[in-house]
Each structure stands twice: as structure tokens, then as C-alpha cells.
Design a protein around this motif. Structure first.
Motif, mmCIF file in Angstrom:
data_model
loop_
_atom_site.group_PDB
_atom_site.id
_atom_site.type_symbol
_atom_site.label_atom_id
_atom_site.label_comp_id
_atom_site.label_asym_id
_atom_site.label_seq_id
_atom_site.Cartn_x
_atom_site.Cartn_y
_atom_site.Cartn_z
ATOM 1 N N LEU A 88 0.749 -1.136 0.139
ATOM 2 C CA LEU A 88 0.030 -0.151 0.140
ATOM 3 C C LEU A 88 0.891 1.296 -0.199
ATOM 4 C CD1 LEU A 88 -2.987 -1.077 2.511
ATOM 5 C CD2 LEU A 88 -2.913 -0.835 0.012
ATOM 6 N N ASP A 89 2.070 1.305 0.737
ATOM 7 C CA ASP A 89 2.653 2.463 0.545
ATOM 8 C C ASP A 89 3.218 2.853 -0.769
ATOM 9 O OD1 ASP A 89 2.890 2.839 3.331
ATOM 10 O OD2 ASP A 89 4.753 1.649 3.987
ATOM 11 N N LEU A 90 3.720 1.710 -1.566
ATOM 12 C CA LEU A 90 4.137 1.980 -2.992
ATOM 13 C C LEU A 90 2.975 2.201 -3.758
ATOM 14 C CD1 LEU A 90 6.513 1.418 -4.894
ATOM 15 C CD2 LEU A 90 6.155 -0.596 -5.367
ATOM 16 N N LEU A 91 1.790 1.803 -3.600
ATOM 17 C CA LEU A 91 0.570 2.300 -4.487
ATOM 18 C C LEU A 91 0.432 4.009 -4.129
ATOM 19 C CD1 LEU A 91 -2.149 1.960 -5.654
ATOM 20 C CD2 LEU A 91 -3.359 1.541 -3.380
ATOM 21 N N HIS A 92 0.562 4.044 -2.789
ATOM 22 C CA HIS A 92 0.203 5.602 -2.414
ATOM 23 C C HIS A 92 1.344 6.693 -3.081
ATOM 24 C CE1 HIS A 92 -2.444 3.990 1.174
ATOM 25 N NE2 HIS A 92 -3.082 4.073 -0.170
ATOM 26 N N ALA A 93 2.701 5.846 -3.090
ATOM 27 C CA ALA A 93 3.602 6.670 -3.659
ATOM 28 C C ALA A 93 3.552 7.192 -5.342
ATOM 29 C CB ALA A 93 4.965 6.049 -3.483
ATOM 30 N N ALA A 94 2.706 6.078 -5.854
ATOM 31 C CA ALA A 94 2.409 6.491 -7.356
ATOM 32 C C ALA A 94 2.034 7.859 -7.613
ATOM 33 C CB ALA A 94 1.462 5.554 -7.921
ATOM 34 N N ALA A 95 1.204 8.559 -7.053
ATOM 35 C CA ALA A 95 0.628 9.912 -7.026
ATOM 36 C C ALA A 95 1.628 10.674 -7.331
ATOM 37 C CB ALA A 95 -0.387 10.166 -6.222
ATOM 38 N N ASP A 96 2.669 10.854 -6.389
ATOM 39 C CA ASP A 96 3.747 11.886 -6.462
ATOM 40 C C ASP A 96 4.658 11.626 -7.336
ATOM 41 O OD1 ASP A 96 2.397 13.158 -3.986
ATOM 42 O OD2 ASP A 96 3.272 11.836 -2.843
ATOM 43 N N GLU A 97 4.937 10.419 -8.120
ATOM 44 C CA GLU A 97 5.854 9.953 -9.034
ATOM 45 C C GLU A 97 5.538 10.244 -10.506
ATOM 46 O OE1 GLU A 97 8.899 10.121 -7.880
ATOM 47 O OE2 GLU A 97 8.678 9.746 -5.785
ATOM 48 N N GLY A 98 4.484 10.527 -10.818
ATOM 49 C CA GLY A 98 4.129 10.753 -12.171
ATOM 50 C C GLY A 98 3.351 9.661 -12.880
ATOM 51 N N PHE A 99 3.084 8.647 -12.195
ATOM 52 C CA PHE A 99 2.367 7.452 -12.646
ATOM 53 C C PHE A 99 0.953 7.907 -13.036
ATOM 54 C CE2 PHE A 99 6.101 5.780 -10.384
ATOM 55 C CZ PHE A 99 6.499 4.793 -11.292
ATOM 56 N N GLY A 100 0.410 7.244 -14.165
ATOM 57 C CA GLY A 100 -0.990 7.726 -14.354
ATOM 58 C C GLY A 100 -1.870 6.186 -14.206
ATOM 59 N N SER A 101 -0.920 5.113 -13.837
ATOM 60 C CA SER A 101 -1.810 3.922 -13.512
ATOM 61 C C SER A 101 -1.031 3.038 -12.630
ATOM 62 C CB SER A 101 -2.002 3.372 -14.877
ATOM 63 O OG SER A 101 -0.905 3.078 -15.408
ATOM 64 N N VAL A 102 -1.771 2.088 -12.090
ATOM 65 C CA VAL A 102 -1.071 1.245 -10.946
ATOM 66 C C VAL A 102 -1.478 -0.282 -11.463
ATOM 67 C CG1 VAL A 102 -0.717 0.382 -8.833
ATOM 68 C CG2 VAL A 102 -0.481 2.786 -9.401
ATOM 69 N N MET A 103 -1.050 -1.169 -11.523
ATOM 70 C CA MET A 103 -1.679 -2.684 -11.364
ATOM 71 C C MET A 103 -1.472 -3.101 -9.894
ATOM 72 S SD MET A 103 -1.120 -6.268 -11.166
ATOM 73 C CE MET A 103 -1.864 -7.504 -11.717
ATOM 74 N N PHE A 104 -2.623 -3.072 -9.314
ATOM 75 C CA PHE A 104 -2.606 -3.525 -7.826
ATOM 76 C C PHE A 104 -2.948 -4.956 -7.508
ATOM 77 C CE2 PHE A 104 -4.851 -4.169 -3.520
ATOM 78 C CZ PHE A 104 -3.796 -3.568 -2.857
ATOM 79 N N ASP A 105 -2.113 -5.843 -7.071
ATOM 80 C CA ASP A 105 -1.889 -7.037 -7.347
ATOM 81 C C ASP A 105 -2.471 -7.919 -6.016
ATOM 82 O OD1 ASP A 105 -1.828 -9.842 -7.946
ATOM 83 O OD2 ASP A 105 0.328 -9.829 -8.565
ATOM 84 N N ALA A 106 -3.652 -8.276 -5.801
ATOM 85 C CA ALA A 106 -4.274 -8.736 -4.673
ATOM 86 C C ALA A 106 -4.683 -10.465 -5.052
ATOM 87 C CB ALA A 106 -5.508 -8.287 -4.076
ATOM 88 N N SER A 107 -3.924 -10.883 -6.338
ATOM 89 C CA SER A 107 -4.669 -12.083 -7.004
ATOM 90 C C SER A 107 -4.385 -13.338 -6.050
ATOM 91 C CB SER A 107 -3.998 -12.355 -8.155
ATOM 92 O OG SER A 107 -2.559 -12.591 -8.081
ATOM 93 N N LYS A 108 -3.257 -13.382 -4.932
ATOM 94 C CA LYS A 108 -2.742 -14.351 -4.212
ATOM 95 C C LYS A 108 -3.859 -14.442 -2.868
ATOM 96 C CE LYS A 108 1.886 -14.342 -5.332
ATOM 97 N NZ LYS A 108 3.408 -14.436 -4.867
ATOM 98 N N LEU A 109 -4.700 -13.635 -2.694
ATOM 99 C CA LEU A 109 -5.655 -13.475 -1.824
ATOM 100 C C LEU A 109 -6.853 -14.207 -2.053
ATOM 101 C CD1 LEU A 109 -5.326 -9.815 -0.676
ATOM 102 C CD2 LEU A 109 -4.204 -11.669 0.445
ATOM 103 N N PRO A 110 -7.611 -14.898 -0.918
ATOM 104 C CA PRO A 110 -8.830 -15.408 -1.134
ATOM 105 C C PRO A 110 -9.910 -14.495 -1.795
ATOM 106 C CG PRO A 110 -8.331 -15.859 1.088
ATOM 107 C CD PRO A 110 -7.160 -14.870 0.406
ATOM 108 N N TYR A 111 -10.645 -14.786 -2.413
ATOM 109 C CA TYR A 111 -11.492 -13.860 -3.442
ATOM 110 C C TYR A 111 -12.274 -12.765 -2.796
ATOM 111 C CZ TYR A 111 -15.172 -12.389 -6.600
ATOM 112 O OH TYR A 111 -16.378 -11.692 -7.164
ATOM 113 N N GLN A 112 -12.691 -13.134 -1.680
ATOM 114 C CA GLN A 112 -13.382 -11.819 -0.883
ATOM 115 C C GLN A 112 -12.491 -10.889 -0.278
ATOM 116 O OE1 GLN A 112 -16.455 -11.071 -1.138
ATOM 117 N NE2 GLN A 112 -17.416 -12.875 -1.984
#
Length: 283
Positions: A89-113
Motif C-alpha cells: 500500500l505504501d508503494l501504491l500511495h507513492a504513485a501519485a507523487d512520482e508521475g504515474f498515471g496507472s497502477v496494477m494493484f495485485d491482490a490475486s494471491k488473496l482469497p476472493y473476498q
């Protein structure tokens, strides 16, 4: 040229029934090669930095992000900046200050819900900060520390009905789906389930993303795009070109100690690989 957004590139590709390509950046030479390859091909592209690459740079995003953005802005090709396979989550939140227009947030290893819950929170954060969010459902496999997953491993392939429900529940802007490819393949032998891609395209209201495209043959990529893939991710193919070029140079010249002597042809080899993949995606 100013950075363009991933959303803009993917939306334009989707409207024209084609795809855009995203290439992984590890070093400055990767970024320069992607820009050069896009200029060669006369085609837009996405430069993406993964959480693994950030870890390689000591866990510090700023330097590699700033360098990659600078290369993109200096290019004559329209280029976007994307943060890939983020679990922190820290890296996700850093995206806004570093010029990124998009993020692939990967929770695919977690149970579905749990995947749905944390991804919906990431999407809400993205909306508030103007960040386009991609997620993954199913398991592509093959990332560092993981064995490639067999095509029939339970839970590997993405189910269209579940994907539609997931997209609605999370509000994601794009969805990476498991249809037969795997990360880190060094041979292009993957066989994709094109019927499944078509079913997913009919069921899911957001653009579909193919991860692990380095291991997918040309004809399979073209067929995947025709069936509905809108973003094609390429990483290992650049590393294969880079490393092959360096090995060839050092085998021929065992005395040189100037890294520029082998990094320059390695960068050129990667640029050629980028141009080749982009050529596959032309209408």
C-alpha cells in the motif's frame, strides 16, 4: 513530449479493436530501449516499473521513476508510466507523487473476498488521486519465487462470471486475466485459450490485460488481441535480448571493462525487441 496516460492509450486501442503494449523497466537502458523501440515502430507504448524492480533499486521508487519519466518526456513517441504488480500500500500511495498515471494493484494471491475488499479500496484511492487501477483475477504465475502454473491447476484460469462480478464489485479500470500465459518464460511456447478470452471480453466491461506475453508466440498474440485483449505486458523478452547481447559481447571480448561497450548493443537489442512486439499490434 508530455507523458500520456495509460487510460488514454488503452481506451484508444479498445475503441479501435487493437491493443497497446507495456514493457517492463529495470534499468535506465530498459527505459531508453523502450522509447527507442516505440519511436522505431511509430507506436505509443507504456513503460512499467514493477514492485520487484523497485525492490532491486533498494526499495526506493523515486530515482528509477524520475529517470524513466525523463526518458519518456524526451521521446517523440507517446509514452505512459505505469506501476506494475504492486502489493504494498505504501508503494501504491507513492504513485501519485512520482508521475504515474496507472497502477496494477495485485491482490490475486488473496482469497476472493479479500481480493475484492482490498482492490476496491485501492480503486477508491485511485479515483481520488486520478490513478487508473488494473487488477488481476486468476493466477498467471511464474513471478520471482513462483513456479509456472499448469494450465489446469485449480483456480488458475479466470472464470468469466466471476470476473464480471469482480469488476462490478471493485470498480477496476482494467483486469489482468489468466488464459494460459505465464510470467518469466524464456521460450515462446505458450498456448492461449482464445475461446476463454472471447468469453471474458463479452462478460467483463473493462479492458482485458495479458500478462506473461514474452512466452506467447506472434500468432497467439495476434489472435488474443482479435479475441479481446487490450493491453499486452512484455518483460522477460527484453531481459533475454539484453542478456544475450551482453553474453555475446563478453564471449568475443574477454578483456573490456567499460560497461558502455556492452550496454550499448544490449540496449539496441532490447529496442529491436520492443519494435517487433509493437509491430504485432498494428491494425
Amino acid at each position: 513530449m508530455p507523458l500520456v496516460s495509460t487510460a488514454e492509450l488503452v481506451s484508444a486501442a479498445t475503441a479501435e479493436n487493437r491493443a497497446t503494449a507495456a514493457f517492463n523497466v529495470i534499468t535506465l537502458e530498459h527505459a531508453e530501449a523502450i522509447a527507442a523501440g516505440a519511436e522505431q515502430a511509430g507506436t505509443p507504448a507504456i513503460l512499467q516499473i514493477s514492485e520487484n524492480a523497485v525492490r532491486f533499486h533498494g526499495g526506493r521508487l523515486s530515482a528509477i521513476a524520475a529517470a524513466t519519466a525523463a526518458v519518456a518526456r524526451a521521446s517523440t513517441a507517446p509514452l505512459a508510466l505505469h506501476l506494475d504488480h504492486v502489493v504494498s500500500l505504501d508503494l501504491l500511495h507513492a504513485a501519485a507523487d512520482e508521475g504515474f498515471g496507472s497502477v496494477m494493484f495485485d491482490a490475486s494471491k488473496l482469497p476472493y473476498q479479500e481480493n475484492v475488499r482490498v482492490t476496491a479500496e485501492a480503486v477508491a484511492w485511485g479515483r481520488a488521486h486520478g490513478i487508473w487501477i488494473e487488477a488481476e483475477l486468476g493466477r498467471v504465475g511464474g513471478k520471482e519465487g513462483e513456479a509456472p502454473l499448469g494450465a489446469h491447476t485449480p483456480g488458475v484460469r479466470t472464470d468469466p462470471a466471476e470476473a464480471a462480478a469482480y469488476a462490478e464489485a471493485t470498480g477496476v479500470d482494467a483486469l489482468a486475466v489468466a488464459v494460459g500465459s505465464s510470467h518469466a518464460m524464456t521460450e515462446r511456447t505458450a498456448s492461449l485459450d482464445h475461446a476463454l478470452i472471447a468469453r471474458l471480453r463479452r462478460s467483463v466491461p473493462v479492458p482485458l490485460v495479458l500478462h506473461g506475453s514474452s512466452g506467447v508466440p506472434d500468432a497467439e498474440i495476434r489472435a488474443a488481441v482479435a479475441a479481446g485483449m487490450a493491453k499486452i505486458n512484455v518483460g522477460t523478452a527484453l531481459n533475454t535480448a539484453f542478456t544475450g547481447s551482453v553474453r555475446e559481447f563478453l564471449a568475443a571480448d574477454g578483456r573490456s571493462v567499460d560497461p558502455r561497450k556492452y550496454l550499448a548493443p544490449a540496449r539496441t537489442a532490447m529496442a529491436g525487441t520492443v519494435a517487433d512486439f509493437l509491430g504485432l499490434l498494428r491494425p
